[in-house]
Enzyme design. Structure first.
Site, PDB file in Angstrom:
ATOM      1  CE  LYS A 211      28.782  18.998  63.756  1.00  0.00           C
ATOM      2  NZ  LYS A 211      28.775  19.688  62.565  1.00  0.00           N
ATOM      3  CD  GLU A 217      43.170  12.665  66.144  1.00  0.00           C
ATOM      4  OE1 GLU A 217      41.768  12.207  66.229  1.00  0.00           O
ATOM      5  OE2 GLU A 217      43.750  12.741  64.731  1.00  0.00           O
ATOM      6  N   GLY A 272      32.653  22.456  61.979  1.00  0.00           N
ATOM      7  CA  GLY A 272      33.861  22.291  63.135  1.00  0.00           C
ATOM      8  C   GLY A 272      34.764  23.590  62.968  1.00  0.00           C
ATOM      9  NE  ARG A 273      35.995  24.183  56.648  1.00  0.00           N
ATOM     10  CZ  ARG A 273      35.360  23.092  56.493  1.00  0.00           C
ATOM     11  NH1 ARG A 273      35.444  21.985  57.495  1.00  0.00           N
ATOM     12  NH2 ARG A 273      34.702  22.706  55.291  1.00  0.00           N
ATOM     13  CD  GLU A 358      38.840  20.605  58.014  1.00  0.00           C
ATOM     14  OE1 GLU A 358      39.471  19.474  58.158  1.00  0.00           O
ATOM     15  OE2 GLU A 358      38.308  21.363  58.742  1.00  0.00           O
ATOM     16  CG  HIS A 389      64.186  40.120  61.407  1.00  0.00           C
ATOM     17  ND1 HIS A 389      65.403  41.013  61.257  1.00  0.00           N
ATOM     18  CD2 HIS A 389      63.237  40.907  61.785  1.00  0.00           C
ATOM     19  CE1 HIS A 389      65.235  42.094  61.773  1.00  0.00           C
ATOM     20  NE2 HIS A 389      63.782  42.025  62.018  1.00  0.00           N
ATOM     21  CE  LYS A 509      39.181  12.154  60.755  1.00  0.00           C
ATOM     22  NZ  LYS A 509      37.714  12.465  60.800  1.00  0.00           N
TER      23      LYS A 509
HETATM   24  C1  G6Q Z   1      36.290  20.962  60.916  1.00  0.00           C
HETATM   25  C2  G6Q Z   1      36.146  19.693  60.599  1.00  0.00           C
HETATM   26  C3  G6Q Z   1      37.306  19.120  61.950  1.00  0.00           C
HETATM   27  C4  G6Q Z   1      36.656  18.919  63.260  1.00  0.00           C
HETATM   28  C5  G6Q Z   1      37.692  17.945  64.106  1.00  0.00           C
HETATM   29  C6  G6Q Z   1      37.073  17.628  65.139  1.00  0.00           C
HETATM   30  O1  G6Q Z   1      35.576  21.557  60.096  1.00  0.00           O
HETATM   31  O2  G6Q Z   1      35.002  19.055  60.875  1.00  0.00           O
HETATM   32  O3  G6Q Z   1      38.201  19.693  61.992  1.00  0.00           O
HETATM   33  O4  G6Q Z   1      36.372  19.923  63.892  1.00  0.00           O
HETATM   34  O5  G6Q Z   1      37.795  16.613  63.162  1.00  0.00           O
HETATM   35  O6  G6Q Z   1      35.948  16.903  65.337  1.00  0.00           O
HETATM   36  P1  G6Q Z   1      34.975  16.599  66.454  1.00  0.00           P
HETATM   37  O7  G6Q Z   1      34.728  17.896  67.189  1.00  0.00           O
HETATM   38  O8  G6Q Z   1      33.768  16.092  66.152  1.00  0.00           O
HETATM   39  O9  G6Q Z   1      35.705  15.995  67.579  1.00  0.00           O
END
Ligand code: G6Q
Length: 547
Positions: A211, A217, A272-273, A358, A389, A509
């Site tokens: 986003k 990463e 994001g989630r 989250e 199991h 972070k």
């Molecule tokens: C989700 C969070 C988080 C996010 C990641 C990736 O609700 O905001 O998990 O999706 O940190 O972020 P980017 O899409 O900006 O790389």
């Protein structure tokens, strides 16, 4: 003017009534609840968007339910639902609308938010995604050397990874088997190395899903992918054939060398989630095709409509969200186990961990005041029957009360012999065994030696929900995800927290960036570390190079 602090949920009369009611029924066994009420199973069942929820094996009575609904009323749940669907800025700490429900509105709908018809924008992106996905699927999207794409590697993390991975696995039955899908998320170089080890760069497409397009990463992995590709294809010109982006940051996408014509956007009102049904789902769409993707969106939308319109007593997300509150705050449960009896849902618990934890892992109310009761529980799980199991021992006979969501389907996509009947028999048996247990008398009557009797006694009274659907289709997956999205929302409203921010991931972070600098030899910024961290860092510095 003094700030108006809304009353805490624990001060609502219905909360107090629930406390008193809990005392009354805490020792009531599910055996008694079923024995005294033949209509219980028929009554405690609800259906929405093609999913059945049987919640009869929960430690509750009709009185519990009406008190929980009263609690929901006193927290103005209906008003909050309406505000979300209208696009009001309910994510207060980030001052944003929360509109994942707009991602699945039909083309004919309209929703104007902050002066813009978001439905038109959503469908523009969906149409562009559809055209692109089709080209990759039919081989007309070519790599730089003219070869069609065979491998699709999604690079993203968190919300830009967990949904795509889960959906790919869940809908693999519907996926085009000529294509290979890989997902790279971890900064650990092993993730990239193993995902790409035997792939041919000439046939590989990277989807950089971020986003912000700044996530450490993802950007590190994307640059590694760039080098990996150019190592074989040499010219920068190859990038635009082998990289596309899903992002809201056109400037950074372009600076990376990706043609913004091959960028698929989304909006700040998609968390994001909550984004697997946005352009973040591009890999899903390539795998299952645009038509199946739309069916998945229809499933999401059907559950949205159910959530928006069904009365609380028949509303699956409301029921599940309130049950989470019931167990977390009144029984003191710390966790919820999600146990899908479907191999295709093997990544569903991991996906739900982010969605639920989250969202509702918060320690302050919307107004910043400290919560005075527990909030989001820990979610975990594995597909059945593997867990049986392994950790089911603790659920059956341990000392923790663990509410469970069982998920099962009437039909398997792989109807081999009697596998599916055995699988479903296990699901049903587990729910029954957990609820009803086995008394010492029953154990003795079966001829068990006295020494073993306590060990082989099952107290029972372990609660579970059972979610059922005819089969795991794209639409059912969409409905299932939306069910959990809205049940998380429901619990979050009761707790009065912001379920849509995630400030808790920031501190680690920032500190990692500082330590990265120190490993590279820069002086420590902002003062020394604690002695523990300093000695660990020292050990790492000394040992990071062989010899
Ligand atoms: C989700 C969070 C988080 C996010 C990641 C990736 O609700 O905001 O998990 O999706 O940190 O972020 P980017 O899409 O900006 O790389």
């Amino acid at each position: 003017m003094a700030r108006i602090i809304p009353p805490r949920v624990t001060s609502h009369p219905s909360w107090k009534s629930l406390k008193a009611h809990h005392k009354e029924i805490a020792s009531t066994h599910l055996r008694e609840l079923f024995a005294s009420d033949p209509g219980r199973a028929a009554r405690m069942r609800a259906e929405g968007a093609g999913i059945i929820l049987d919640y009869s094996k929960n430690r509750l009575t009709d009185r519990t339910l009406s008190l929980l609904f009263e609690l929901a009323e006193s927290c103005k749940l209906s008003d909050h639902i309406r505000e979300m669907f209208e696009g009001q800025h309910i994510n207060k700490t980030e001052n944003r609308a929360v509109l994942h429900v707009a991602l699945r509105l039909p083309k004919s709908a309209s929703l104007v938010v902050d002066g813009v018809d978001v439905v038109r924008e959503v469908h523009e992106v969906l149409d562009r995604m559809g055209t692109f996905a089709q080209k990759v699927r039919d081989g007309s999207w070519k790599g730089a050397t003219g070869r069609p794409i065979k491998n699709i590697v999604n690079i993203g993390i968190g919300g830009s990874d967990l949904g795509p991975v889960m959906a790919y696995e869940a809908l693999r039955f519907f996926a085009d088997r000529r294509l290979v899908f890989r997902f790279v998320s971890n900064i650990d170089g092993t993730d990239f190395a193993e995902a790409t080890r035997e792939l041919d760069p000439e046939e590989t497409l990277f989807i950089v899903s971020s986003k912000t397009f700044t996530t450490l990463e993802t950007m590190t992995n994307a640059h590694t992918a760039r080098r990996w590709l150019l190592n074989t294809l040499k010219k920068d010109e190859a990038i635009r054939h082998h990289f596309v982006a899903v992002s809201t940051n056109a400037q950074a996408v372009s600076a990376f060398g990706i043609d913004t014509a091959n960028m698929f956007g989304f909006w700040d009102w998609v968390g994001g989630r909550y984004s697997m049904d946005s352009a973040i789902g591009l890999s899903t769409m390539i795998a299952i095709g645009p038509e199946n993707f739309r069916k998945m969106l229809d499933g999401f939308h059907a559950m949205d409509e159910h959530f928006r319109t069904a009365p609380f007593a028949k509303n699956l997300p409301v029921l599940m969200g309130l049950l989470t509150v019931w167990y977390t705050n009144f029984f003191g449960s710390q966790t919820v186990a999600v146990l899908p009896y479907d191999q295709y849902l093997k990544r569903f618990p991991a996906y739900l961990q982010q969605l639920t934890m989250e969202s509702n892992g918060k320690h302050v109310h919307l107004d910043g005041s400290l919560v005075d009761t527990d909030t989001g529980p820990i979610y975990w799980g594995e597909p059945g029957t593997n867990g049986q199991h392994s950790f089911y021992q603790l659920i059956h006979q341990g000392t923790h009360l663990i509410p469970i969501d069982f998920i099962g389907f009437a039909r398997s996509h792989n109807p081999i012999g009697d596998h599916h009947d055995i699988l479903m028999a296990n699901l049903l048996a587990q729910g029954e065994a957990l609820a009803f247990g086995k008394t010492a008398e029953e154990v003795r009557a079966a001829g068990v030696p006295e020494l073993q009797v306590p060990h082989r006694t099952f107290e029972g009274n372990r609660p579970s929900n059972t979610l059922l659907a005819p089969e795991l289709t794209p639409a059912v997956l969409g409905a299932l995800v939306a069910l959990y999205e809205h049940s998380v929302f429901t619990s979050g409203i009761i707790w009065g927290i912001d379920s849509f921010d995630q400030w808790g991931v920031e501190l680690g972070k920032v500190m990692a960036v500082k330590i990265i600098g120190e490993i590279a030899g820069k002086p420590a910024e902002g003062g020394p570390h604690d002695s523990g961290t300093a000695s660990l860092l020292d050990w790492y510095r000394k040992n990071r190079r062989k010899g």
